[in-house]
Design a protein around this motif. Sequence first.
Motif: not given
Length: 339
Positions: A238-266
Motif C-alpha cells: 500500500n502507500a505507507p509500505v511503498t514509502e517505507g520501501i523507498l526509505r529502506g533503500l536509502r538506508d542501505e545506500g541504494l537508489e530507485c530505479p538505478r539499484d532497485v526498481s519499485v512498484v507500489g499499490f494505491t
Amino acid sequence: MKTVAAHAGVSAQTVSRVLRGTGYVSEATRARVLASVAAVGYRPNAVGRSLRATRTPMVGLLITDITNPFYATLHKSTEAVFRERGLTLMLLNSDDDPATERTQLDLVSSYRPSGLLVAPAVHSTLTTEDLAGFGAAVLVSRTLPGLAVPSVVTNEPEAMGEATRALLDAGHRRIVAVLGPRDASTTLRRESGYRDAVRAAGAEPIVRYTDQTGPGARAAIRRALQADPGLTAAVGFNAPVTEGILRGLRDEGLECPRDVSVVGFTDAPWMSFYPPPITVVGQPVAAMGELAARLLLDVLDGKPVTPGLHVVPSVLLRRESVAPPRPRPHDEKRTPCTS
C-alpha cells in the motif's frame, strides 16, 4: 416547530408537511413556512427524531488504520453520498485489533445507526448476526469468509499480477513483495497475484509480511536486502509500505530505479513527483467508497443487493521507478544513509 408555526401563521401540522415533503401545501404557504424556518433558526432535532424512530440518521464507518491515506479518501467519498440523503457519518478506528473493533462496534450501535460500513480487522470475529444488528452493513476493502453481506473490493489479484509483470517485463527476476499482515484478505489476494506472476515467469516468489506501516516496511526491506543482496526489485502492499520501501533503500545506500526498481499499490499525491515518480496500481478508492455507500442505501431502501464481492477495477499507472536490472556485485561496498 410550534414556534415556526406561530411565526408563519399556520398549524404545526402544516410545518411538518412542509419539512417532511408530504401532503399538499400551497406554494405560497410553503414559501411562508420556509421563510419562518430561516427567520427563527429552526433545526431538526436528530435526538428527538431518534426517540420516535427505530434508527438515527447516521451511518458508522469503522476502519483499521486512521493514519492510512486510503481511509481519508474512503471517508470523503462515502460522506458525500450520505450527505445527499441527510445522513451523517461517524468515523471509528479499530487499530486492526479485534478487541478494539468489538468495543467500537458496541459504541456505534448505542447510537442506533441506520447502517454500517466496515473494513474488518485482521482476525476479526464479526459474524453475519453481528452485522445484521445494524440493519444494513457493507464491507469495504477487506472481506471475511462466511459473511452474507456485500463487500466492495478492487481486482487485487489481477492488479498485483500486472504490477509484478511490469517488473518482470523489465528483466527482473529477484523481486520481493513487501506485503501487509499475513492473514488479512487484502494480503492474501494481492499475494496470490504476485505469486502467480513470478511463477509464470519461472522466478522464485520472495515475500515479506509487515504491519502495513511505513516503519514496518522500512525494516522489512532492509532485512530482505541484507539476506539477499541480489534483489533488484520490490513491489509494495500500500502507500505507507511503498514509502517505507523507498526509505529502506536509502538506508542501505541504494537508489530507485538505478539499484532497485519499485512498484507500489494505491496511489498517493507524493508518488507522482517523488524522484523518480513511482509506478503504482491506481486503486479506485473514491469509486469504492461511493459504491459501498450506494449499496448500503439500496439495502436501506429495500432494493435487492447481492452478497459477496462487488469489484471496482484498478489501473496500473506507469511512471519512472522501473528500469532494467543493473548488475550489482554482491560484495560491492554500500554506504548506508542515515536519517
